[in-house]
Write a protein that holds these residues in place. Structure first.
Motif, PDB file in Angstrom:
ATOM      1  N   LEU A  74       0.828  -1.201   0.000  1.00 41.13           N
ATOM      2  CA  LEU A  74       0.000   0.000   0.000  1.00 41.13           C
ATOM      3  C   LEU A  74       0.867   1.258   0.000  1.00 41.13           C
ATOM      4  CD1 LEU A  74      -2.806  -1.076   2.492  1.00 41.13           C
ATOM      5  CD2 LEU A  74      -3.072  -0.638   0.050  1.00 41.13           C
ATOM      6  N   SER A  75       2.028   1.201   0.649  1.00 41.30           N
ATOM      7  CA  SER A  75       2.949   2.340   0.644  1.00 41.30           C
ATOM      8  C   SER A  75       3.515   2.577  -0.754  1.00 41.30           C
ATOM      9  CB  SER A  75       4.087   2.107   1.645  1.00 41.30           C
ATOM     10  OG  SER A  75       3.598   2.067   2.969  1.00 41.30           O
ATOM     11  N   VAL A  76       3.803   1.492  -1.472  1.00 43.97           N
ATOM     12  CA  VAL A  76       4.266   1.627  -2.859  1.00 43.97           C
ATOM     13  C   VAL A  76       3.167   2.257  -3.703  1.00 43.97           C
ATOM     14  CG1 VAL A  76       4.975   0.368  -4.929  1.00 43.97           C
ATOM     15  CG2 VAL A  76       5.905  -0.270  -2.706  1.00 43.97           C
ATOM     16  N   LEU A 100       9.234  14.264   0.560  1.00 42.27           N
ATOM     17  CA  LEU A 100       8.941  12.890   0.966  1.00 42.27           C
ATOM     18  C   LEU A 100       9.124  12.707   2.466  1.00 42.27           C
ATOM     19  CD1 LEU A 100      10.705  11.007  -1.961  1.00 42.27           C
ATOM     20  CD2 LEU A 100       8.247  11.035  -1.507  1.00 42.27           C
ATOM     21  N   MET A 101      10.156  13.347   3.031  1.00 42.81           N
ATOM     22  CA  MET A 101      10.400  13.245   4.462  1.00 42.81           C
ATOM     23  C   MET A 101       9.196  13.766   5.246  1.00 42.81           C
ATOM     24  SD  MET A 101      13.457  14.974   6.723  1.00 42.81           S
ATOM     25  CE  MET A 101      12.804  16.634   6.508  1.00 42.81           C
ATOM     26  N   VAL A 102       8.686  14.936   4.843  1.00 39.22           N
ATOM     27  CA  VAL A 102       7.512  15.502   5.510  1.00 39.22           C
ATOM     28  C   VAL A 102       6.301  14.587   5.314  1.00 39.22           C
ATOM     29  CG1 VAL A 102       5.904  17.445   5.532  1.00 39.22           C
ATOM     30  CG2 VAL A 102       8.356  17.863   5.313  1.00 39.22           C
ATOM     31  N   MET A 233       9.693   2.663   6.625  1.00 36.20           N
ATOM     32  CA  MET A 233      11.153   2.727   6.576  1.00 36.20           C
ATOM     33  C   MET A 233      11.655   2.506   5.147  1.00 36.20           C
ATOM     34  SD  MET A 233      12.373   0.606   9.947  1.00 36.20           S
ATOM     35  CE  MET A 233      11.828   1.045  11.591  1.00 36.20           C
ATOM     36  N   GLY A 234      12.523   3.373   4.707  1.00 36.62           N
ATOM     37  CA  GLY A 234      13.097   3.218   3.377  1.00 36.62           C
ATOM     38  C   GLY A 234      12.178   3.633   2.251  1.00 36.62           C
ATOM     39  N   LEU A 235      10.990   4.163   2.594  1.00 36.50           N
ATOM     40  CA  LEU A 235      10.044   4.554   1.552  1.00 36.50           C
ATOM     41  C   LEU A 235      10.592   5.703   0.714  1.00 36.50           C
ATOM     42  CD1 LEU A 235       7.222   3.775   0.563  1.00 36.50           C
ATOM     43  CD2 LEU A 235       6.290   5.577   2.016  1.00 36.50           C
ATOM     44  N   ARG A 236      11.323   6.610   1.363  1.00 32.23           N
ATOM     45  CA  ARG A 236      11.916   7.751   0.651  1.00 32.23           C
ATOM     46  C   ARG A 236      12.934   7.265  -0.377  1.00 32.23           C
ATOM     47  NH1 ARG A 236      16.447  10.117   2.098  1.00 32.23           N
ATOM     48  NH2 ARG A 236      16.395   9.099   4.137  1.00 32.23           N
ATOM     49  N   GLN A 237      13.794   6.335   0.022  1.00 33.29           N
ATOM     50  CA  GLN A 237      14.787   5.808  -0.914  1.00 33.29           C
ATOM     51  C   GLN A 237      14.126   4.961  -2.006  1.00 33.29           C
ATOM     52  OE1 GLN A 237      14.950   5.582   2.395  1.00 33.29           O
ATOM     53  NE2 GLN A 237      16.939   6.260   3.145  1.00 33.29           N
ATOM     54  N   LEU A 238      13.037   4.268  -1.636  1.00 31.26           N
ATOM     55  CA  LEU A 238      12.329   3.444  -2.619  1.00 31.26           C
ATOM     56  C   LEU A 238      11.756   4.308  -3.738  1.00 31.26           C
ATOM     57  CD1 LEU A 238      11.382   0.544  -3.260  1.00 31.26           C
ATOM     58  CD2 LEU A 238       9.274   1.063  -2.009  1.00 31.26           C
TER      59      LEU A 238
END
Length: 338
Positions: A74-76, A100-102, A233-238
């Motif tokens: 769902l995050s993707v 993305l961080m915000v 976690m890691g969603l920003r890098q993804l």
């Protein structure tokens, strides 16, 4: 309880460290950097599931893996909307990481609030599973309805954003990642404030989907919190790792539709089995309603996502071959016979 508190504390610190320390310097992460971080967080989730297995047994570990896979997927799906928002508002690429961080911080806050509220309500009103199940089935149907081609890359501003556009004194240019800028002595808001509003409202909508879905997997608040934290976690890098690959995952929405529909049906069956509404069957449960085991839920989630991803990549490769085989139209030669 000690294990749960230590685990949640460590996960929150790790997520905050990633957002505030690693993402402190505005830049576009390289593919290598993004791949390393995504691999680290995925590996960490897999290892943590083993730890849960060792501490609590097979059932909570299976619930964690099933919930994490669903929430991560769902995050993707959430990233699809983030990509459209970034393009719609022409956010400079070197500042997208801060946006993305915000967005992730807001998602964490909204999901935490919804988890606490959902856990408290379900403790008192088990009949809410009827509503949660119906909502997820409706969401699954909406997800499965294909969008018109001209709507796929369009972001529809909600009422809040439209009102803020009219109310706020806005400037048309960005000033880095700042929300305010000064033009001819006037203090104006930059388009970044609208971007944050769009990201925040999107986070709320996705939390409305993800929280009922995870409660369909487990009612353990600790597992619910853990799966949501690891999914962020890691969603920003993804986001930077996938890049254009997001456009190639054309069947992922249908896979998510199948997962949400399955969880919705599971919630309705559980509500029937533990029915407490006096006007339904006299307040008695329907004992014929089967209880879907966690291993079946995990199997459905893994297989649906695998089929959706593989089918998307096959279609993408086929479309690329068709495009490469298409003859290139030769430019018309100018008539110089005059």
């Amino acid at each position: 309880m000690t294990f749960e508190l230590i685990s949640l504390g460590a996960m929150v610190l790790l997520l905050v460290a990633d957002l505030l320390i690693v993402g402190r310097r505005p830049h576009v992460p390289s593919m290598k950097e993004s791949a390393i971080w995504v691999s680290f967080y995925v590996g960490l989730a897999l290892v943590y599931g083993v730890i849960v297995w060792a501490v609590g047994g097979v059932t909570p570990a299976a619930e964690f893996y099933a919930g994490w896979l669903m929430e991560y997927s769902l995050s993707v799906d959430n990233l699809f909307v983030f990509v459209i928002i970034m393009a719609r508002f022409a956010v400079p690429r070197d500042h997208q990481q801060q946006v993305l961080m915000v967005g992730i911080i807001m998602a964490l806050i909204f999901r935490a609030a919804f988890i606490l509220a959902g856990a408290a309500l379900l403790e008192q009103f088990t009949w809410l599973f009827y509503l949660f199940g119906a909502f997820l089935i409706y969401t699954a149907i909406q997800q499965a309805i294909p969008e018109k081609e001209e709507e796929q890359d369009d972001f529809k501003e909600n009422a809040l954003i439209r009102v803020m556009r009219r109310v706020l004194p806005l400037h048309h240019q960005y000033n880095g990642s700042s929300l305010r800028t000064t033009v001819d002595g006037r203090r104006l808001f930059t388009p970044m404030i609208i971007v944050f509003l769009a990201i925040g409202s999107t986070d709320v909508l996705f939390a409305l989907d993800s929280i009922p879905a995870i409660f369909g997997i487990t009612r353990d608040p600790f597992i619910v919190f853990a799966t949501n934290l690891f999914a962020l976690m890691g969603l920003r890098q993804l986001y930077f790792l996938l890049g254009g690959l997001l456009d190639r995952l054309v069947y992922l929405p249908y896979a998510l539709s199948a997962v949400l529909g399955f969880i919705g049906i599971k919630l309705v069956l559980e509500a029937l089995h533990t029915n407490s509404l006096s006007w339904i069957n006299g307040g008695e449960g329907f004992h014929w309603a089967p209880e879907i085991p966690i291993w079946l839920s995990l199997t459905v989630i893994v297989s649906s996502l695998a089929v959706g991803t593989i089918a998307s990549l096959i279609k993408s490769a086929h479309d690329a071959r068709v495009e490469a085989a298409r003859p290139v139209a030769e430019p018309e030669s100018e008539d110089i016979s005059q």
